[in-house]
Motif scaffolding. Structure first.
Motif, short mmCIF file in Angstrom:
data_model
loop_
_atom_site.label_atom_id
_atom_site.label_comp_id
_atom_site.label_asym_id
_atom_site.label_seq_id
_atom_site.Cartn_x
_atom_site.Cartn_y
_atom_site.Cartn_z
N VAL A 57 3.55 54.58 -5.28
CA VAL A 57 3.86 53.53 -4.31
C VAL A 57 3.40 53.91 -2.91
O VAL A 57 2.91 53.07 -2.16
CB VAL A 57 5.37 53.19 -4.34
N LYS A 58 3.51 55.18 -2.54
CA LYS A 58 3.10 55.60 -1.19
C LYS A 58 1.60 55.43 -0.99
O LYS A 58 1.16 54.96 0.06
CB LYS A 58 3.51 57.05 -0.94
N ALA A 61 0.94 51.74 -0.72
CA ALA A 61 1.37 51.25 0.59
C ALA A 61 0.34 51.59 1.66
O ALA A 61 0.01 50.75 2.51
CB ALA A 61 2.73 51.83 0.95
N LYS A 65 -1.61 48.86 3.90
CA LYS A 65 -1.54 48.90 5.36
C LYS A 65 -2.93 48.93 5.97
O LYS A 65 -3.18 48.24 6.97
CB LYS A 65 -0.73 50.12 5.83
N VAL A 74 7.54 52.60 2.94
CA VAL A 74 8.10 52.48 1.60
C VAL A 74 9.59 52.74 1.73
O VAL A 74 10.00 53.77 2.28
CB VAL A 74 7.46 53.49 0.62
N ILE A 79 7.54 48.25 -0.94
CA ILE A 79 6.63 48.37 0.20
C ILE A 79 7.00 47.30 1.21
O ILE A 79 7.14 46.13 0.87
CB ILE A 79 5.17 48.19 -0.26
#
Length: 101
Positions: A57-58, A61, A65, A74, A79
């Motif tokens: 997920v990071k 994200a 972005k 996150v 997100i």
């Protein structure tokens, strides 16, 4: 009993190195994209519903972005992006193979 990856590889005959199971995990995951009003009535786009074992997920994200040219974070597996980016985020996630509601 064999695990799911062994079962999948034996059914398809494809090697695990191809990462097909990761792609299938993306299509089975149903993401929800919504907006909320936060401080001073500023909109925040929230993407939730990730299987954190299947998706980094990071990293996703960070990519969102960059593509949206906005800040974000996150938080609890979701997100959060500054601004209303529902349409563009939906397009990007669908291009990456995610199913979006």
């Amino acid at each position: 009993m064999a695990n799911d990856k062994d079962d999948f590889s034996s059914i398809t005959g494809l090697p695990e190195e191809l990462g097909i199971d990761e792609d299938l995990g993306r299509t089975e995951t149903r993401l929800v994209i919504r907006t909320e009003k936060r401080r001073y009535d500023k909109p925040v786009t929230i993407v939730e519903g990730f299987d954190t074992g299947e998706v980094d997920v990071k990293d996703l994200a960070s990519e969102l972005k960059r593509k949206m040219a906005t800040g974000g974070t996150v938080h609890e597996g979701a997100i959060e992006l500054q601004g209303d980016h529902r349409e563009r985020v939906t397009e990007v996630l669908q291009d990456k193979g995610f199913a979006v509601d």
